[in-house]
Design an enzyme around this catalytic site. Structure first.
Site, PDB file in Angstrom:
ATOM      1  N   GLU A  30       0.867  -1.230   0.045  1.00 26.98           N
ATOM      2  CA  GLU A  30       0.091  -0.042   0.029  1.00 26.98           C
ATOM      3  C   GLU A  30       0.789   1.204  -0.132  1.00 26.98           C
ATOM      4  OE1 GLU A  30      -2.450  -0.019   3.388  1.00 26.98           O
ATOM      5  OE2 GLU A  30      -3.329  -1.899   3.132  1.00 26.98           O
ATOM      6  N   CYS A  78      16.116  45.195   7.569  1.00 26.12           N
ATOM      7  CA  CYS A  78      16.530  46.638   7.298  1.00 26.12           C
ATOM      8  C   CYS A  78      15.438  47.501   7.777  1.00 26.12           C
ATOM      9  CB  CYS A  78      17.154  46.601   5.938  1.00 26.12           C
ATOM     10  SG  CYS A  78      17.260  48.359   5.251  1.00 26.12           S
ATOM     11  N   ASP A  92       1.385  10.307   3.531  1.00 28.35           N
ATOM     12  CA  ASP A  92       1.743  11.136   4.606  1.00 28.35           C
ATOM     13  C   ASP A  92       1.021  12.155   5.187  1.00 28.35           C
ATOM     14  OD1 ASP A  92       4.208  12.395   5.876  1.00 28.35           O
ATOM     15  OD2 ASP A  92       5.080  13.211   4.049  1.00 28.35           O
ATOM     16  N   LYS A 134       2.110   4.691   1.459  1.00 26.21           N
ATOM     17  CA  LYS A 134       2.241   5.215   2.961  1.00 26.21           C
ATOM     18  C   LYS A 134       1.933   6.705   2.761  1.00 26.21           C
ATOM     19  CE  LYS A 134       5.523   5.088   6.963  1.00 26.21           C
ATOM     20  NZ  LYS A 134       4.869   6.400   7.523  1.00 26.21           N
ATOM     21  N   CYS A 147      21.429  48.840   1.171  1.00 23.00           N
ATOM     22  CA  CYS A 147      21.577  50.270   1.315  1.00 23.00           C
ATOM     23  C   CYS A 147      22.595  50.853   2.470  1.00 23.00           C
ATOM     24  CB  CYS A 147      20.336  51.072   1.527  1.00 23.00           C
ATOM     25  SG  CYS A 147      19.483  50.337   3.365  1.00 23.00           S
ATOM     26  N   TYR A 172      -6.963   2.508   5.895  1.00 18.19           N
ATOM     27  CA  TYR A 172      -6.071   1.577   5.576  1.00 18.19           C
ATOM     28  C   TYR A 172      -6.086   0.173   6.451  1.00 18.19           C
ATOM     29  CZ  TYR A 172      -3.042   4.631   8.208  1.00 18.19           C
ATOM     30  OH  TYR A 172      -2.445   5.372   9.160  1.00 18.19           O
ATOM     31  N   LYS A 207      10.608   3.468   3.137  1.00 22.68           N
ATOM     32  CA  LYS A 207      10.708   4.790   3.189  1.00 22.68           C
ATOM     33  C   LYS A 207      11.384   5.479   2.121  1.00 22.68           C
ATOM     34  CE  LYS A 207       9.207   7.149   7.340  1.00 22.68           C
ATOM     35  NZ  LYS A 207       9.474   8.150   7.847  1.00 22.68           N
ATOM     36  N   CYS A 259      22.686  46.414   5.867  1.00 23.23           N
ATOM     37  CA  CYS A 259      21.747  46.265   4.604  1.00 23.23           C
ATOM     38  C   CYS A 259      22.817  46.179   3.392  1.00 23.23           C
ATOM     39  CB  CYS A 259      20.553  46.787   4.308  1.00 23.23           C
ATOM     40  SG  CYS A 259      19.732  46.619   2.925  1.00 23.23           S
ATOM     41  N   CYS A 312      15.839  52.351   0.863  1.00 21.97           N
ATOM     42  CA  CYS A 312      16.211  50.991   0.687  1.00 21.97           C
ATOM     43  C   CYS A 312      15.632  50.395  -0.795  1.00 21.97           C
ATOM     44  CB  CYS A 312      16.208  50.084   1.675  1.00 21.97           C
ATOM     45  SG  CYS A 312      16.727  48.602   1.555  1.00 21.97           S
TER      46      CYS A 312
HETATM   47  S1  IVH Z   1      -0.770   0.523   8.992  1.00 21.65           S
HETATM   48  C1  IVH Z   1      -0.408  -1.418  13.097  1.00 21.65           C
HETATM   49  N1  IVH Z   1      -0.859   1.801   6.337  1.00 21.65           N
HETATM   50  O1  IVH Z   1       2.529   5.420   8.715  1.00 21.65           O
HETATM   51  C2  IVH Z   1      -0.266  -0.811  11.671  1.00 21.65           C
HETATM   52  N2  IVH Z   1      -0.156   3.137   8.109  1.00 21.65           N
HETATM   53  O2  IVH Z   1       4.471   4.575  11.280  1.00 21.65           O
HETATM   54  C3  IVH Z   1      -0.802   0.723  11.493  1.00 21.65           C
HETATM   55  N3  IVH Z   1       0.550   5.136   7.445  1.00 21.65           N
HETATM   56  O3  IVH Z   1       1.117   5.989  12.123  1.00 21.65           O
HETATM   57  C4  IVH Z   1      -0.258   1.404  10.434  1.00 21.65           C
HETATM   58  N4  IVH Z   1      -0.115   4.901   5.253  1.00 21.65           N
HETATM   59  O4  IVH Z   1      -0.327   6.942  10.174  1.00 21.65           O
HETATM   60  C5  IVH Z   1      -0.534   1.733   7.718  1.00 21.65           C
HETATM   61  N5  IVH Z   1      -1.306   2.598   4.280  1.00 21.65           N
HETATM   62  C6  IVH Z   1      -0.838   2.620   5.518  1.00 21.65           C
HETATM   63  C7  IVH Z   1      -0.346   3.831   5.885  1.00 21.65           C
HETATM   64  C8  IVH Z   1       0.028   3.981   7.119  1.00 21.65           C
HETATM   65  C9  IVH Z   1       0.384   5.691   6.324  1.00 21.65           C
HETATM   66  C10 IVH Z   1       1.065   6.095   8.704  1.00 21.65           C
HETATM   67  C11 IVH Z   1       0.353   5.809   9.961  1.00 21.65           C
HETATM   68  C12 IVH Z   1       1.368   5.233  10.989  1.00 21.65           C
HETATM   69  C13 IVH Z   1       2.574   5.506  10.216  1.00 21.65           C
HETATM   70  C14 IVH Z   1       3.251   4.186  10.669  1.00 21.65           C
END
Ligand code: IVH
Length: 669
Positions: A112, A422, A116, A114, A407, A223, A310, A404, A428
Site C-alpha cells: 500500500e 533593514c 503522508d 504510505k 543600502c 487503511y 521510506k 543592509c 532602501c
Molecule cells: S498501517 C498497525 N498503512 O504510517 C499498523 N499505516 O509508522 C498501523 N501510514 O502512524 C499502520 N499510510 O499514520 C498503515 N497504508 C498505511 C499507511 C500507514 C500511512 C502511517 C500511519 C502510521 C505510520 C506508521
C-alpha cells in the site's frame, strides 16, 4: 411530529449522505450543487422545527461551528502502533524472508502507499460515527470528533452490511491544491506558511474552531479495519468491504505473491507518486492473511506482520559560490546560497534559501563549503548538511552581515524573531520597488500594464519612490525611458488612471500594512468605512473587527503612528483614490442604532447572509458580546461561553425569526 415529516427527514438524511459519498469519495456526483443545497436547506429547516428528532450525525452537522474547545483525551481500545522502517530493498527482502521462514510457506503481501498525513482512528457503533481520535502517544489521543465530522470523505453513517462495532484507522491528508491555497492565504496576511502538507493536516485537525477546519479541505483515506465480528479472512477483503461501507479507500494497493512483484510495486510508485494529488512518503507492506497476522503478533512498538519502506529524498553535493542576501518588501533579509548548478530529482538546482542566521549557524556553513542538498516529496530544494571533507583549508565560518546589502543601514533583529531586517523603509531600493510591485498587483490596484522590470527601471531613473508617485507620471517622462514607446506609455497611464476607481478595501490591501491581507482588508473596510476612521481607531476598537487579532491591531497602529505613512496616504488622497467604502444601500431603517452579535448556525440564512440582512436594515454587527451589544442572535450549536456572557450582561437573546419580525415591524413604507 407527523409521520410524513419524520419520513421526509429520514429520506433527506439518507439521500444527502449518499450524495456526499458520491461527491467526495467516488468523485461521481449525480445531482447538481444547487439541488444538493436546496435539499440541505429543506433538511435544516425541518430539523430546526423538530429539535426532538435531532441526530448528531445528520448531514447538516458537516459545517462545524465556531465553538472553541479543549480536546478531551481518549484511551485507544487497541494502541495505535507505528511501523518498523526500512530504507532499502535489502531490508524489505529481510522482512519478507523472515516471515516466509517463520510461516513455513510463501505468503501474500499487500503493498500500500504510505500516506503522508496524520493518523486517525474512527469508531462506529451500529453504523454511526461515534468518535474520531488522533494517535497522540499511541495509547491516549485527542478526541477530534467535531473536527473530523467536517471532513467530507469521512462517512458519518455507514452503508451496506457493516459490523455493529467497528474501528477504522487511516490518514488525514491535505491535498497539494488545498495546501498551496492555504499557504498563499497565510502569506497574504504575513502568517508563517506551513512547512509541508503533513504539518498543515495535523495542525488543521487540532484547530479549535471546527468551522475553520471545514474550510481546510482535508481528505481522509483509510487503511486498517479493526472489528471483532469479521467475516473475512484477508486484509485485502477488509479494504474492499470498507469501500462498500462508504469509506474512501485507495485503489493503489496490490496483493503481491513474491519479492519480485514487491520490487515492481516499489519502482512503480517511486515514479508514479509524482502524479498523486497528495504526498506519500513510502510504501507499507502487510501480510494479507489475517490468521497469519494474528500468529505473528506485535512487538511493543509495531506489528510483526507489517513494515514500511521510506522513499529516500534524493541528494546531491555542490559547492556554494556565494551567499547573497535578499531584501524583501518589509525589509526582512533572506540569505540565499548560490551553488554550482547540480542535477537533482529531475531539475537543475542552483539556489537554495538558507532562511536566516540561525539556520546558517546550525548548519555551521563556512565559506566555499560543499553542501548536501535534498529534494524530498516537496518541490523546494533544501540544504541539509555540509561535506566537511571538502571544506577548503582555512575557510572562515559565514557571518551574517551587520548592514543592509542594498543600502548599508545597520540591520536590526527583533528579540524572539529569527529574521534580521533593514529598518530603512524610505530609501532602501528593494523595499521601495517591492512595495510598488505589491501596490500594482492584480488583487491590489490591478495596474497590469506595469511589470516588475518597468517599475525597477522607473525607480532607477528617479521617477518612482513610492506608489503615490505613479499618479504624477507624465507621458513625456515615460517616453524618455529606454524601450518605452507611445503605445506602452499610453497603456501604463490608462492603467494608473483606472486604478483611481479601485474600491477602498482593495486600496487598504495595496498600501501594504504588515499582516493585512486581502481578507483582513475587506473586514477592516467593513468595520471602519473610511481611512480616517481606521487611522483614528484605538487598539480596543481595532480588536473588535473580524479577523483582527493582537498582531494585526498592533501593526495597524504602528503604520498610522509613522508620520511618513500619513503623508503617503494624504498624497494618495490628493490624487482622488477611493478612501471611503461604497455606501451600502439601506433597505429600511428598522434596525437603526441597534447592535447585534450572531452565533451558531441558522436555518433560513447562512451567517454571512444574516449579517448582510441586519446591516441592510441599518443594524450594526459586532464580533463579540460586550456591554455595548443590544441583541445576541442565537442559532443552533451556539457556544455556551457566549450565551453565558450575554445572560450575565443582560443582552437580549433572540432567534433569527425574531430578527425578521423586527425588520417587518419597523419597516417604514
Ligand atoms: S498501517 C498497525 N498503512 O504510517 C499498523 N499505516 O509508522 C498501523 N501510514 O502512524 C499502520 N499510510 O499514520 C498503515 N497504508 C498505511 C499507511 C500507514 C500511512 C502511517 C500511519 C502510521 C505510520 C506508521
Amino acid at each position: 411530529m407527523d409521520q410524513n415529516t419524520k419520513e421526509r427527514i429520514d429520506y433527506l438524511r439518507s439521500f444527502l449522505h449518499e450524495q456526499n459519498h458520491r461527491y467526495y469519495v467516488l468523485n461521481a456526483p449525480i445531482i447538481s450543487d444547487m439541488e444538493f443545497d436546496n435539499l440541505m436547506h429543506e433538511l435544516q429547516d425541518l430539523e430546526a422545527k423538530n429539535p426532538d428528532y435531532a441526530d448528531p450525525n445528520s448531514p447538516t452537522q458537516r459545517v462545524g461551528s465556531d465553538i472553541t474547545m479543549a480536546f478531551n483525551q481518549v484511551t485507544h481500545t487497541r494502541p495505535m502502533l507505528s511501523l518498523g522502517n526500512t530504507y532499502n530493498e535489502g531490508e524489505v527482502a529481510d522482512f519478507y524472508n523472515r516471515i516466509v521462514k517463520e510461516v513455513g510457506h510463501d505468503v501474500d503481501i499487500v503493498c500500500e502507499l504510505k500516506f503522508d498525513g496524520t493518523s486517525i482512528s474512527l469508531k462506529y457503533e451500529n453504523g454511526n460515527l461515534v468518535q474520531a481520535a488522533t494517535r497522540g502517544d499511541g495509547t491516549h489521543g485527542d478526541d477530534v470528533t467535531r473536527n473530523a465530522k467536517t471532513i467530507r470523505s469521512i462517512p458519518l453513517k455507514l452503508k451496506g452490511n457493516y459490523p455493529a462495532s467497528l474501528e477504522m484507522r487511516g490518514e488525514v491528508l491535505m491535498p497539494h491544491k488545498a495546501f498551496e491555497m492555504l499557504n498563499k492565504q497565510r502569506a497574504d496576511i504575513g502568517e508563517a506558511p506551513f512547512a509541508n502538507p503533513r504539518n498543515a493536516a495535523s495542525g488543521s485537525l487540532k484547530l479549535q474552531s471546527s468551522a475553520q477546519v471545514a474550510q481546510r479541505q482535508l481528505d481522509c483515506i483509510l487503511y486498517y479495519v479493526l472489528t471483532d465480528d469479521m467475516s473475512f479472512q484477508l486484509h485485502s477483503q477488509g479494504l474492499e468491504a470498507a469501500k462498500e461501507w462508504g469509506f474512501k479507500m485507495s485503489d493503489s494497493y496490490k496483493v503481491c505473491h513474491n519479492l519480485s512483484e514487491i520490487y515492481d510495486y516499489i519502482h512503480l510508485w517511486a515514479e508514479k507518486r509524482k502524479e498523486l494529488p497528495f504526498d506519500i512518503d513510502g510504501i507499507v507492506f502487510k501480510v494479507n492473511d489475517l490468521q497469519i497476522q494474528r500468529d505473528l503478533g506485535f512487538t511493543a512498538k509495531s506489528p510483526r506482520w507489517a513494515i514500511s519502506y521510506k522513499f529516500k529524498a534524493e541528494q546531491a553535493h555542490s559547492r556554494i559560490n556565494e551567499i547573497t542576501y535578499q531584501v524583501g518588501r518589509t525589509g526582512v533579509i533572506t540569505p540565499v546560497a548560490n551553488m554550482e548548478p547540480m542535477q537533482l530529482a529531475g531539475t537543475v538546482v542552483r539556489r537554495a534559501s538558507l532562511h536566516n542566521a540561525d539556520v546558517i549557524a546550525a548548519l555551521d556553513i563556512h565559506e566555499g563549503d560543499t553542501v548536501v542538498v535534498e529534494k524530498g516529496g516537496e518541490i523546494i530544494p533544501k540544504i541539509v548538511g555540509v561535506d566537511i571533507d571538502k571544506r577548503p583549508d582555512g575557510a572562515k565560518p559565514v557571518t551574517f552581515p551587520s548592514v543592509c546589502p542594498e543600502c548599508g543601514t545597520l540591520l536590526m533583529r527583533i528579540p524572539g524573531e529569527a529574521a534580521h531586517y533593514c529598518p530603512n523603509q524610505t530609501s532602501c531600493r528593494p523595499q521601495i520597488t517591492g512595495r510598488i510591485i505589491h501596490f500594482v498587483a492584480r488583487k491590489a490596484m490591478n495596474i497590469d500594464s506595469l511589470g516588475e522590470e518597468t517599475i525597477e527601471l522607473m525607480h532607477s531613473n528617479g521617477l518612482l519612490n513610492d506608489p503615490s508617485d505613479l499618479y504624477a507620471l507624465t507621458a513625456s517622462q515615460l517616453l524618455a525611458l529606454p524601450k518605452i514607446q507611445d503605445k506602452t506609455a499610453e497603456n501604463i497611464l490608462r492603467g494608473i488612471a483606472e486604478s483611481k476607481n479601485v474600491p477602498y478595501h482593495r486600496l487598504l490591501f495595496a498600501i501594504g500594512i504588515r499582516f493585512v491581507g486581502e481578507t483582513t482588508a475587506k473586514k477592516l473596510a467593513e468595520a471602519f468605512p473610511n481611512i480616517d476612521a481606521l487611522k483614528n481607531a484605538t487598539y480596543e476598537q481595532l480588536m473588535t473587527a473580524e479577523e483582527v487579532g493582537e498582531k494585526i491591531a498592533k501593526s495597524i497602529l504602528d503604520f498610522f503612528a509613522n508620520e511618513k505613512n500619513i503623508e503617503y496616504i494624504e498624497r494618495l488622497r490628493s490624487y482622488g483614490l477611493q478612501m471611503v467604502a461604497e455606501e451600502k444601500k439601506l433597505l429600511t431603517n428598522s434596525l437603526n442604532g441597534l447592535t447585534f452579535v450572531i452565533s451558531g448556525t441558522f436555518v433560513a440564512y447562512s451567517r454571512d447572509e444574516l449579517k448582510s440582512l441586519i446591516e441592510a436594515h441599518g443594524g450594526k454587527m459586532l464580533s463579540g458580546v460586550s456591554s455595548k451589544t443590544n441583541y445576541l442572535v442565537a442559532g443552533a450549536n451556539m457556544g455556551p461561553a457566549k450565551l453565558e456572557k450575554a445572560q450575565k450582561l443582560g443582552v437580549n437573546i433572540i432567534s433569527e425569526e425574531k430578527i425578521l419580525e423586527m425588520i417587518n415591524n419597523g419597516k417604514q413604507d
